[in-house]
Design an enzyme around this catalytic site. Structure first.
Site, PDB file in Angstrom:
ATOM      1  N   SER A 199     -41.663  -1.153  31.730  1.00 16.55           N
ATOM      2  CA  SER A 199     -41.174  -2.008  32.819  1.00 16.55           C
ATOM      3  C   SER A 199     -41.992  -1.838  34.091  1.00 16.55           C
ATOM      4  O   SER A 199     -42.503  -0.756  34.388  1.00 16.55           O
ATOM      5  CB  SER A 199     -39.717  -1.673  33.135  1.00 16.55           C
ATOM      6  OG  SER A 199     -38.947  -1.752  31.983  1.00 16.55           O
ATOM      7  N   GLY A 202     -43.665   3.815  29.608  1.00 18.46           N
ATOM      8  CA  GLY A 202     -44.164   3.037  30.740  1.00 18.46           C
ATOM      9  C   GLY A 202     -44.324   1.568  30.396  1.00 18.46           C
ATOM     10  O   GLY A 202     -45.447   1.072  30.270  1.00 18.46           O
ATOM     11  N   GLU A 245     -35.466   0.611  19.011  1.00 17.24           N
ATOM     12  CA  GLU A 245     -34.612   1.089  20.096  1.00 17.24           C
ATOM     13  C   GLU A 245     -33.194   0.538  19.953  1.00 17.24           C
ATOM     14  O   GLU A 245     -32.231   1.201  20.280  1.00 17.24           O
ATOM     15  CB  GLU A 245     -35.235   0.636  21.436  1.00 17.24           C
ATOM     16  CG  GLU A 245     -34.666   1.336  22.660  1.00 17.24           C
ATOM     17  CD  GLU A 245     -35.292   0.841  23.972  1.00 17.24           C
ATOM     18  OE1 GLU A 245     -36.264   0.064  23.936  1.00 17.24           O
ATOM     19  OE2 GLU A 245     -34.785   1.231  25.030  1.00 17.24           O
ATOM     20  N   ASN A 283     -28.064  -7.077  27.707  1.00 15.24           N
ATOM     21  CA  ASN A 283     -27.129  -7.768  26.812  1.00 15.24           C
ATOM     22  C   ASN A 283     -27.295  -9.287  26.873  1.00 15.24           C
ATOM     23  O   ASN A 283     -27.014  -9.981  25.893  1.00 15.24           O
ATOM     24  CB  ASN A 283     -25.688  -7.357  27.148  1.00 15.24           C
ATOM     25  CG  ASN A 283     -25.378  -5.979  26.576  1.00 15.24           C
ATOM     26  OD1 ASN A 283     -26.282  -5.238  26.181  1.00 15.24           O
ATOM     27  ND2 ASN A 283     -24.098  -5.632  26.530  1.00 15.24           N
ATOM     28  N   GLU A 284     -27.787  -9.779  27.990  1.00 20.07           N
ATOM     29  CA  GLU A 284     -28.055 -11.225  28.067  1.00 20.07           C
ATOM     30  C   GLU A 284     -29.241 -11.576  27.162  1.00 20.07           C
ATOM     31  O   GLU A 284     -29.206 -12.583  26.445  1.00 20.07           O
ATOM     32  CB  GLU A 284     -28.359 -11.646  29.513  1.00 20.07           C
ATOM     33  CG  GLU A 284     -27.152 -11.589  30.455  1.00 20.07           C
ATOM     34  CD  GLU A 284     -26.695 -10.178  30.768  1.00 20.07           C
ATOM     35  OE1 GLU A 284     -27.560  -9.303  30.968  1.00 20.07           O
ATOM     36  OE2 GLU A 284     -25.472  -9.931  30.792  1.00 20.07           O
TER      37      GLU A 284
HETATM   38  C1  LIG Z   1     -31.324   3.723  33.815  1.00 24.76           C
HETATM   39  C2  LIG Z   1     -32.481   2.904  33.311  1.00 24.76           C
HETATM   40  C3  LIG Z   1     -33.477   3.517  32.578  1.00 24.76           C
HETATM   41  C4  LIG Z   1     -34.589   2.795  32.146  1.00 24.76           C
HETATM   42  N1  LIG Z   1     -35.608   3.452  31.488  1.00 24.76           N
HETATM   43  C5  LIG Z   1     -36.757   2.800  31.229  1.00 24.76           C
HETATM   44  C6  LIG Z   1     -37.901   3.494  30.711  1.00 24.76           C
HETATM   45  O1  LIG Z   1     -37.859   4.697  30.471  1.00 24.76           O
HETATM   46  N2  LIG Z   1     -39.042   2.815  30.527  1.00 24.76           N
HETATM   47  C7  LIG Z   1     -39.136   1.471  30.772  1.00 24.76           C
HETATM   48  O2  LIG Z   1     -40.184   0.911  30.547  1.00 24.76           O
HETATM   49  N3  LIG Z   1     -38.071   0.778  31.251  1.00 24.76           N
HETATM   50  C8  LIG Z   1     -36.896   1.415  31.497  1.00 24.76           C
HETATM   51  N4  LIG Z   1     -35.815   0.717  32.018  1.00 24.76           N
HETATM   52  C9  LIG Z   1     -36.004  -0.682  32.415  1.00 24.76           C
HETATM   53  C10 LIG Z   1     -35.191  -1.674  31.627  1.00 24.76           C
HETATM   54  O3  LIG Z   1     -35.733  -1.881  30.387  1.00 24.76           O
HETATM   55  C11 LIG Z   1     -35.101  -2.948  32.485  1.00 24.76           C
HETATM   56  O4  LIG Z   1     -34.231  -2.664  33.546  1.00 24.76           O
HETATM   57  C12 LIG Z   1     -34.603  -4.134  31.719  1.00 24.76           C
HETATM   58  O5  LIG Z   1     -35.586  -4.586  30.869  1.00 24.76           O
HETATM   59  C13 LIG Z   1     -34.170  -5.292  32.637  1.00 24.76           C
HETATM   60  O6  LIG Z   1     -35.202  -5.618  33.529  1.00 24.76           O
HETATM   61  P1  LIG Z   1     -34.944  -5.723  35.091  1.00 24.76           P
HETATM   62  O7  LIG Z   1     -34.247  -4.519  35.511  1.00 24.76           O
HETATM   63  O8  LIG Z   1     -36.209  -6.063  35.736  1.00 24.76           O
HETATM   64  O9  LIG Z   1     -33.925  -6.926  35.240  1.00 24.76           O
HETATM   65  P2  LIG Z   1     -34.297  -8.485  35.166  1.00 24.76           P
HETATM   66  O10 LIG Z   1     -35.119  -8.751  34.000  1.00 24.76           O
HETATM   67  O11 LIG Z   1     -34.777  -8.923  36.486  1.00 24.76           O
HETATM   68  O12 LIG Z   1     -32.860  -9.090  34.884  1.00 24.76           O
HETATM   69  C14 LIG Z   1     -31.890  -9.326  35.891  1.00 24.76           C
HETATM   70  C15 LIG Z   1     -30.717 -10.033  35.234  1.00 24.76           C
HETATM   71  O13 LIG Z   1     -31.141 -11.266  34.683  1.00 24.76           O
HETATM   72  C16 LIG Z   1     -30.824 -11.351  33.310  1.00 24.76           C
HETATM   73  N5  LIG Z   1     -31.825 -12.161  32.628  1.00 24.76           N
HETATM   74  C17 LIG Z   1     -33.169 -12.018  32.679  1.00 24.76           C
HETATM   75  N6  LIG Z   1     -33.751 -12.946  31.918  1.00 24.76           N
HETATM   76  C18 LIG Z   1     -32.762 -13.683  31.356  1.00 24.76           C
HETATM   77  C19 LIG Z   1     -32.727 -14.811  30.477  1.00 24.76           C
HETATM   78  N7  LIG Z   1     -33.841 -15.327  29.998  1.00 24.76           N
HETATM   79  N8  LIG Z   1     -31.531 -15.305  30.108  1.00 24.76           N
HETATM   80  C20 LIG Z   1     -30.375 -14.767  30.589  1.00 24.76           C
HETATM   81  N9  LIG Z   1     -30.358 -13.726  31.433  1.00 24.76           N
HETATM   82  C21 LIG Z   1     -31.536 -13.197  31.816  1.00 24.76           C
HETATM   83  C22 LIG Z   1     -30.799  -9.927  32.860  1.00 24.76           C
HETATM   84  O14 LIG Z   1     -30.045  -9.762  31.693  1.00 24.76           O
HETATM   85  C23 LIG Z   1     -30.158  -9.241  34.051  1.00 24.76           C
HETATM   86  O15 LIG Z   1     -28.772  -9.397  33.999  1.00 24.76           O
HETATM   87  C24 LIG Z   1     -34.690   1.417  32.421  1.00 24.76           C
HETATM   88  C25 LIG Z   1     -33.656   0.784  33.134  1.00 24.76           C
HETATM   89  C26 LIG Z   1     -32.567   1.514  33.585  1.00 24.76           C
HETATM   90  C27 LIG Z   1     -31.495   0.809  34.346  1.00 24.76           C
END
Ligand SMILES: Cc1cc2nc3c(=O)[nH]c(=O)nc-3n(C[C@H](O)[C@H](O)[C@H](O)COP(=O)(O)OP(=O)(O)OC[C@H]3O[C@@H](n4cnc5c(N)ncnc54)[C@H](O)[C@@H]3O)c2cc1C
Lengths: 399, 381
Positions: free
Chosen positions: A129, A127, A244, A385-386
């Site tokens: 995100s 828990g 991780e 990856n970013e």
């Molecule tokens: C299938 C799946 C399973 C997951 N499981 C878990 C889980 O079990 N527990 C948990 O806690 N989380 C989980 N996650 C969450 C995951 O860790 C987040 O999706 C991830 O950290 C990205 O956050 P976001 O989705 O809010 O995207 P955002 O952070 O909003 O990013 C959107 C885009 O902006 C880019 N970006 C953001 N900041 C920057 C920057 N500073 N410079 C350049 N680019 C940037 C990102 O790379 C992305 O392309 C899961 C996600 C998925 C898709």
């Protein structure tokens, strides 16, 4: 520099190969190889077999079931597991919360949780995100307010993988609202049966239901479930996320997928000729194999280097593994679609109890597109990856 | 050369865009998808009222005399909406076979009913073994007095589950992959011996597996030259690919717009993520890929009616390569730049991504068309 494996290392590899291929049920391994849905029971069964042999948590401290393996042994263990299509021991348990408790938890917590985490008697979900806090995890807003010997937790987590199976959730929560954002965060273990927790599934684009929203409404958590010190949770989270990343290269998984691609491409006829004999297809595949071989050696170099680093400090080079590993895995899912061809388009739903419809086209067709769709996630989670590129730019290149 | 639409075309575009913008608002689309057929019969009637179903047919036949540009306009808009109705199957594929292969009497019987929405068509050309080769036909047609008797199995028939009339390729003579010896037959879906199994596709449309067991059709119920109908099939396929290219532009443009909008609104690290130059450049590369694809979709539209089949095929193959590559790039980046939300069915961008991925698998993927183009010597020189 000595670039060969020792006889002992090779013997270990053979032992791992034999173990994974004979002890883990074929039916479970077939599901992994074919990209099908694993039940909770499949994952539990497989981890318990590994744990019985002392192989579920080899990277843990010895007193809690770890093995003092060399980096090469660890590498062979992972590689052979993936080559045999054995489901990895639940990462939330063995790579995330387990090492955190083993490193920062108190003795009571270690005794209460570690054996059960290793044996998957307790299933943990992650828990971290929140809707407003993904890449910028430290901005998280779920709060935990002290009330006697309890914390009262309020907020929302999201993307929580397999929360529907979980007994417990480890959460990052804000315990100091006034502090700088990284400094007011704590690491809490919360029983999923606690009153005030609601889980809502989120369907992903492949049709699966592996992620969830988790709502926490006035959830009372004993103070005894705080790991380490209050307001030091961010340090533990960084430690955890470093673990991780190394797992995410999944070189063995990609090798196995390439084997399967070749196998299916030999079955798939274009006119009279198996697809595998098509020069263009073979070149496309070979190009991915080159990248994969390079990654395998890069991974070995990162792993070998780990010994020289301070314990628990992730190597920023592991970000290379995350970027390339995810890209290669994604490339193999695309190649699999190329093999399947037009039958990629047919949708066939897989339920917990199996397929609900007879196949359209070859029986291996149905998972090709869903796997491709689903695998887009691996360049998003675990630090996108970013974000990995930002890490390399900063920590390695000094930009 | 004039890339601008004329007044009439603009009018058409405005009205279709307006209809799709309201009727295919994301939540509404879900309701259409939940209808028994997986699409909306009520909307189908609206398309008929607007003249869209009769659009590409000659006025003399009861249509509206539209050309490739008009079809492009409609399909681009349908791409934006991720339209579920069987327009492509009925009007573009089935309608194409009718326009280019039907006799005057057949057109008089079919076109008015396509145009008024009372008859749905599907084109059954693929078979289990054929992959993307329409000449690979095992299904047979045997002459029996005043009838043809059809036997065989047809696969992945787009909207074959609802079609009233199925246009079927079957072999009259020759070996399994001979280009000669193929006929296109007009089969009533309710004829004895026709069996079909419908199922959803990955992009929310529907297809069917169709079995023909001693299906009897009248000797005159053929399109094109019986035994020499592959040229007709190729021609219609090329037009259809041009249509898919147009649809793809709608799909890609929507993904790009949604992504740019998201970059402007999603906040992380105390600012919109669109502030990060790394992401700005990615959005720009998506835009470049989209515009290259748009140009090739226009090229495909220009060349769809080309009389020389080799020239036409070369152009269409080139366009399909570009669409496949741009589509993959724009789609994968759209998901990536959204982060987790892009992975969910509750959010629209993933649906576009899936549609785009499936378009690449229809009538040959980018690799296949690249090989075709290379074999034909490329485009220049
Ligand atoms: C299938 C799946 C399973 C997951 N499981 C878990 C889980 O079990 N527990 C948990 O806690 N989380 C989980 N996650 C969450 C995951 O860790 C987040 O999706 C991830 O950290 C990205 O956050 P976001 O989705 O809010 O995207 P955002 O952070 O909003 O990013 C959107 C885009 O902006 C880019 N970006 C953001 N900041 C920057 C920057 N500073 N410079 C350049 N680019 C940037 C990102 O790379 C992305 O392309 C899961 C996600 C998925 C898709």
């Amino acid at each position: 520099m000595d670039l060969s494996f020792t006889p002992e290392e090779r013997a270990f590899r053979d032992e791992a190969r034999r173990f994974f291929r004979t002890e883990i049920p074929q039916a479970i391994r077939d599901k992994v190889a074919e990209g099908r849905h694993l039940s909770r029971e499949d994952i539990v069964t497989s981890q318990r077999i590994m744990n019985a042999r002392g192989w579920a948590v080899p990277h843990w401290p010895r007193e809690w079931g770890g093995q003092d393996w060399s980096p090469i042994q660890t590498y062979f263990y992972q590689d052979e597991m993936q080559l045999a299509s054995v489901p990895s021991p639940l990462p939330f348990n063995v790579s995330m919360v387990g090492p955190v408790i083993a490193t920062f938890g108190n003795d009571a917590q270690k005794r209460a949780f570690l054996p059960q985490i290793a044996n998957l008697d307790i299933w943990f979900c992650q828990g971290f995100s929140e809707p407003g806090s993904g890449s910028d995890l430290a901005s998280l807003r779920t709060t935990a307010k002290r009330d006697g010997d309890h914390y009262v937790v309020n907020g929302q987590k999201t993307w929580t993988t397999l929360a529907q199976y979980a007994d417990w959730i480890f959460c990052l929560v804000r315990t100091d609202m006034a502090a700088k954002k990284q400094e007011g965060i704590s690491f809490l273990l919360i029983d999923m049966k606690s009153p005030g927790i609601t889980v809502r599934p989120i369907q992903t684009i492949d049709g699966g239901r592996e992620v969830n929203e988790v709502f926490l409404d006035e959830v009372r958590v004993p103070v005894a479930n705080l790991v380490g010190q209050e307001n030091k949770g961010w340090d533990y989270a960084k430690f955890l996320l470093g673990n991780e990343r190394t797992g995410i290269a999944r070189v063995g998984t990609s090798k196995e997928r390439i084997r399967r691609i070749k196998q299916l491409a030999a079955l798939e006829l274009v006119g009279d000729t198996p697809l595998i004999e098509d020069a263009h297809f073979r070149e496309k595949l070979a190009a991915v194999e080159v990248e994969l071989k390079a990654l395998e050696l890069t991974q070995l170099r990162v792993v070998a280097n780990e010994r020289k680093l301070a314990k628990g400090k992730p190597d920023p080079a592991s970000s290379i593994l995350k970027i390339k590993g995810s890209e290669i895995q994604q490339a193999t899912t695309e190649l699999l679609m190329d093999v399947v061809g037009p039958y990629v388009t047919a949708y066939r739903e897989e339920r917990e109890e199996g397929w609900n419809e007879p196949p359209v086209g070859p029986d291996y067709a149905a998972t090709a597109a869903p796997t491709y769709f689903n695998w887009r996630k691996i360049s998003i989670y675990g630090g996108s990856n970013e974000i990995q590129r930002n890490i390399i730019a900063k920590a390695i290149l000094g930009l | 050369m004039d890339f601008d639409l004329n007044d009439e075309q603009r009018l058409l575009k405005d009205s279709v865009d307006k209809l799709i913008a309201t009727e295919y608002e994301f939540e509404r689309r879900k309701r259409h998808a939940a209808e028994p057929d997986g699409w909306s019969r009520a909307l189908w009637a609206k398309y008929a009222d607007l003249g869209l179903l009769g659009l590409p047919f000659a006025e003399a036949d009861g249509g509206f005399g539209g050309g490739p540009v008009e079809t492009m306009i409609v399909l681009e808009s349908f791409g934006r909406g991720l339209v579920l109705e069987p327009y492509f199957a009925t009007v573009v594929l089935g309608g194409g076979l009718v326009r280019h292969g039907a006799s005057a009497a057949q057109r008089a019987a079919l076109v008015p009913r396509i145009a008024d929405g009372s008859r749905l068509l599907a084109f059954a050309w693929m078979e289990r073994q054929s992959r993307y080769n329409p000449a690979d036909v095992k299904a047979t047609a045997r002459r029996d007095g005043g009838s043809w008797i059809l036997n065989g199995e047809k696969s992945l028939v787009l909207h074959g589950d609802v079609a009233d009339t199925i246009l079927v390729t079957a072999r009259i003579s020759g070996d399994q992959r001979d280009r000669a010896g193929i006929g296109v037959f007009i089969v009533d879906a309710s004829a004895p011996g026709v069996q079909r199994r419908g199922y959803p596709t990955q992009d929310g449309l529907r297809s069917a597996e169709i079995t023909l067991a001693d299906v009897r059709v009248d000797a005159t119920d053929t399109l094109g030259e019986p035994g020499d109908a592959l040229a007709l099939v190729d021609r219609v396929t090329d037009e259809a690919i041009a249509g898919l290219c147009a649809e793809s532009i709608g799909v890609m443009a929507a993904m790009h717009e949604i992504t740019v909008e998201y970059l402007k609104t999603r906040q992380q690290f105390g600012r919109p993520i669109g502030d990060f130059q790394a992401l700005q450049h990615r959005a720009v590369d998506m835009f470049v890929a989209l515009e290259q694809a748009r140009s090739m979709a226009i090229f495909a539209t220009m060349m769809a009616g080309e009389a020389d089949p080799a020239e036409r095929r070369r152009a269409i193959a080139a366009a399909k390569v570009q669409i496949g590559r741009s589509g993959r790039k724009v789609g994968e980046e759209a998901i990536q730049l959204h982060g987790g939300i892009g992975m969910t069915m509750e959010y629209k961008v993933g649906h576009y991504f899936k549609r785009m991925t499936m378009i690449d698998r229809r009538f040959g993927d980018a690799d296949l068309h690249l090989a075709t183009l290379a074999r034909m010597g490329g485009l220049f020189g």
